[in-house]
Design a protein around this motif. Sequence first.
Motif, PDB file in Angstrom:
ATOM      1  N   UNK A  21       0.755  -0.994  -0.017  1.00  0.00           N
ATOM      2  CA  UNK A  21       0.114   0.157   0.064  1.00  0.00           C
ATOM      3  C   UNK A  21       1.069   1.077  -0.061  1.00  0.00           C
ATOM      4  N   UNK A  22       0.147   2.449  -0.375  1.00  0.00           N
ATOM      5  CA  UNK A  22       1.287   3.377  -0.436  1.00  0.00           C
ATOM      6  C   UNK A  22       1.732   3.966   0.586  1.00  0.00           C
ATOM      7  N   UNK A  23       1.335   3.715   2.012  1.00  0.00           N
ATOM      8  CA  UNK A  23       1.969   4.241   3.296  1.00  0.00           C
ATOM      9  C   UNK A  23       3.299   3.265   3.356  1.00  0.00           C
ATOM     10  N   UNK A  24       3.551   2.100   2.813  1.00  0.00           N
ATOM     11  CA  UNK A  24       4.584   1.322   2.795  1.00  0.00           C
ATOM     12  C   UNK A  24       5.820   2.268   2.287  1.00  0.00           C
ATOM     13  N   UNK A  25       5.562   3.160   1.395  1.00  0.00           N
ATOM     14  CA  UNK A  25       6.801   4.028   0.905  1.00  0.00           C
ATOM     15  C   UNK A  25       7.336   4.796   2.056  1.00  0.00           C
ATOM     16  N   UNK A  42       6.446  12.792   4.684  1.00  0.00           N
ATOM     17  CA  UNK A  42       5.210  13.171   5.099  1.00  0.00           C
ATOM     18  C   UNK A  42       4.082  12.629   4.546  1.00  0.00           C
ATOM     19  N   UNK A  43       3.157  12.047   5.270  1.00  0.00           N
ATOM     20  CA  UNK A  43       1.984  11.481   4.331  1.00  0.00           C
ATOM     21  C   UNK A  43       1.185  12.365   3.741  1.00  0.00           C
ATOM     22  N   UNK A 112      -7.640  -1.520   2.407  1.00  0.00           N
ATOM     23  CA  UNK A 112      -7.230  -0.254   1.547  1.00  0.00           C
ATOM     24  C   UNK A 112      -7.688  -0.454   0.388  1.00  0.00           C
ATOM     25  N   UNK A 113      -7.516  -1.732  -0.419  1.00  0.00           N
ATOM     26  CA  UNK A 113      -8.100  -2.164  -1.543  1.00  0.00           C
ATOM     27  C   UNK A 113      -9.651  -2.190  -1.786  1.00  0.00           C
ATOM     28  N   UNK A 114     -10.203  -2.590  -0.656  1.00  0.00           N
ATOM     29  CA  UNK A 114     -11.734  -2.774  -0.339  1.00  0.00           C
ATOM     30  C   UNK A 114     -12.414  -1.240  -0.415  1.00  0.00           C
ATOM     31  N   UNK A 115     -11.823  -0.047   0.017  1.00  0.00           N
ATOM     32  CA  UNK A 115     -12.368   0.792   0.108  1.00  0.00           C
ATOM     33  C   UNK A 115     -12.188   1.935  -1.087  1.00  0.00           C
TER      34      UNK A 115
END
Length: 119
Positions: A21-25, A42-43, A112-115
């Motif tokens: 997911x993007x937050x893994x970056x 920064x997210x 994340x993918x479900x939403x």
Amino acid sequence: MECDSVHAAIERKLKNGEIHILSDFISVTLEARKNPTPYEAIHVDYSLVKDFSDKSTWRYNSIRPGRKAGDQVVVDIRAIKYSPEQPIPIASAKFHHLQQLKAVLPRDCHSFYDNLPYV
């Protein structure tokens, strides 16, 4: 250049890692360097986007580069829209393909993918 060394450090950290997911970056960026200090990450979300509908926060009254007749004008911008409550939906086919990928992703990433909004 400093940015090249930052990108290289992040790429080295990603080489043996996985991004689900993007937050893994953000996690990878923070772990890419320990000394002298970790990189700052920064997210980015809608809270960081300026609300252009509030004219009191504008630095300039116009984005036109000139001030008098004959000066340059801005013609390529059609509209600027700020709508944090309206995430852009993805295509239905893309949504369903992403759902198929969940078979190889950790369970804690599934929501994340479900939403994701889709049409």
